[in-house]
Structure formats: C-alpha cells, structure tokens
Design an enzyme around this catalytic site. Sequence first.
Site, PDB file in Angstrom:
ATOM      1  N   GLY A  26       0.807  -1.208   0.000  1.00  0.00           N
ATOM      2  CA  GLY A  26       0.000   0.000   0.000  1.00  0.00           C
ATOM      3  C   GLY A  26       0.841   1.258   0.000  1.00  0.00           C
TER       4      GLY A  26
ATOM      5  CG  HIS B  78       3.661   0.906  -5.340  1.00  0.00           C
ATOM      6  ND1 HIS B  78       3.704   1.905  -4.383  1.00  0.00           N
ATOM      7  CD2 HIS B  78       4.268  -0.173  -4.792  1.00  0.00           C
ATOM      8  CE1 HIS B  78       4.281   1.436  -3.296  1.00  0.00           C
ATOM      9  NE2 HIS B  78       4.649   0.179  -3.516  1.00  0.00           N
TER      10      HIS B  78
ATOM     11  CG  LEU C   4       9.420   7.524  -7.086  1.00  0.00           C
ATOM     12  CD1 LEU C   4       8.180   7.532  -7.976  1.00  0.00           C
ATOM     13  CD2 LEU C   4       9.583   8.879  -6.400  1.00  0.00           C
TER      14      LEU C   4
END
Length: 310
Positions: free
Chosen positions: A33, A39, A204
């Site tokens: 998450g 992602h 990231l």
Amino acid sequence: MTLSTFTTVASYRHWRQAARDARKSVGYVATMGALHDGHLSLVQRSLQENDLTVLSIFVNPAQFAPHEDLDTYPKTLENDLRLLAEQTVEGRTVSAVFAPTVKEMYPSGITQDPTAQKGTFVEVKGFGDEMEGKSRPLFFRGVATVVTKLFNAIEPTQTYFGQKDIQQALLLRRMCRDLLLSHPTPENLHIVPTRRDHTDGLALSSRNTYLSPEARLVAPKLYAALQSAETAWNAGLTKAECIEKAVEVIRGAPGVRLDYVEMNDPDTFEALDGASIAADGAVILSGAVWVGTTRLIDNIILGDANKIWG
C-alpha cells in the site's frame, strides 16, 4: 471489468476461477500500500501485457523486526484505490484488489518475535543472509513466506516487482524455480527498472513519507554515491576504489549515515572480489543509508541489466 476488492481468499478465488474459465491472463503486483508512481509503473506494465490486472495491499508483519516500523508504516487504502481506478492502458483498467486481514494471511497467528512464531514459513537458504539480509536478519524469510501465500492465492500468469528491491525480486524468482511454481513461473516474474523523482533521482519509496524537509534534501545522496561508483567502474577503477568514491559522497552529506555499499553477484548475492565483469554478465551495485531515523536502499546494475529485468 470494474475494480473489485476482496478481503478473503475464498472470495478472490471465485473471481479467479471466472477469469480462468474465460481464459484470461492475470498480471499481478504485490504491494504494502501507500502507493506511489513506482507502484503505478508496475501496474502500467501489467496492464500492457495481461488481460486482467490484480494488485494486493497487505502490510506483512513477518518481514518487520520487533524494533522496525510496522505500527507506523503508512496506510492509505482509500487513496490507493482511487489511484488504481485512474490507471488505464489501451482501455484496460485494474480488475481486482486483494486486501486481506492479518488473520486471513496467517491463520496460525503471527508475532514480530521470530522465536515465538508458530506455523509454516518459507526460507531461501544461503541466499537471504547476504546484502540486505546481513542488515535485516530474517527479513527475507518474512518476504518469501508472504509472497508464497500471495502467489498461491492470486495464481498470477505474470507478476512484476521493482528494481529498487533488487535482492527481494531476484530471491523470489529463485524461490519460484526452487518450489516449481507454475503461477508464476520464474520466467514470468519480471523486474521493472526503478522509478525515480525526476528532479533529483531519489528512488520512489513509501518510506520517503517519513523524511523531514531537511532529510529529503540529502536523501538523494545515496543514488549520487552509487552513480559516482558506477562512473569510477566504467573508467576502469578497482572495486575498492569505486566503493571509496561512493563512501566519499556519503561521508560529505550531513545527517546521512552509511549502512553499506557493496557489489554483489546477482545469482548468489555474494560480495564480488573486484574482478572485471564478464562481457555478458551483470553486477549489483547497491547501498543503504540512514537519513535521520529513515533507512533508504537503492541500487544500480553494472553490465547487462537486461539479463536481470526479464
């Protein structure tokens, strides 16, 4: 298909059977998450290459040591679902999200204390103790265990992991081979190049949200250090000289504490002795630093990265 969210293995498997009956390929992205563009780049790759795309969101207790940040790890499910709903490639959108509870994933229960854990766990012996494993003992045991469970539940045709966690991705590919998995096969576990901040190159990561404004300014020094070592390697310097170049960059960065910089074999994860890279080979140049209380990792592939990505 609309975006469906499942919290139990049974409900997801009903959906998966329908996809199987329709002869649809299923791409899969495993996450904890707090989604970011890294992602989403994996999601985009899956959308390009598969009929259906599934993403899991599960913060895995078994990969956090007792002193690590399980309780404070960012949880942003509502925003994650919004971001996923916005993803589209040639008319394909994310089909399903698997967001199970801890009880669903660990029916025997789970604790962060390894000595008190009960149940079934997966280890990749001899490979999870190198590189990151030296700094985070039992981390890869937790990763291998939960990803085995997720692969068994999701049954992906293809799956996608980011290069930032290079040892994790390569170790999981080996696990697929060792356990003779069919969903996915080792060849269908793909490693996607690291997505970086376009202004300063910082890899990231969900943990970047922990960085204070002051820490965020010096966090890119890890990547700069690895780039310095890469430049030195390409110029023909020895491994020791390349590592020193990287260390010099870290040493000059206020508030940054070095954990390690190393060059490792992508198959064994063992530290290399400094010999030249074979023409058809590759080497993992990786590092970890503490910026304040936040630990960051990064890597660069020296040599033929195409042999690793897949």
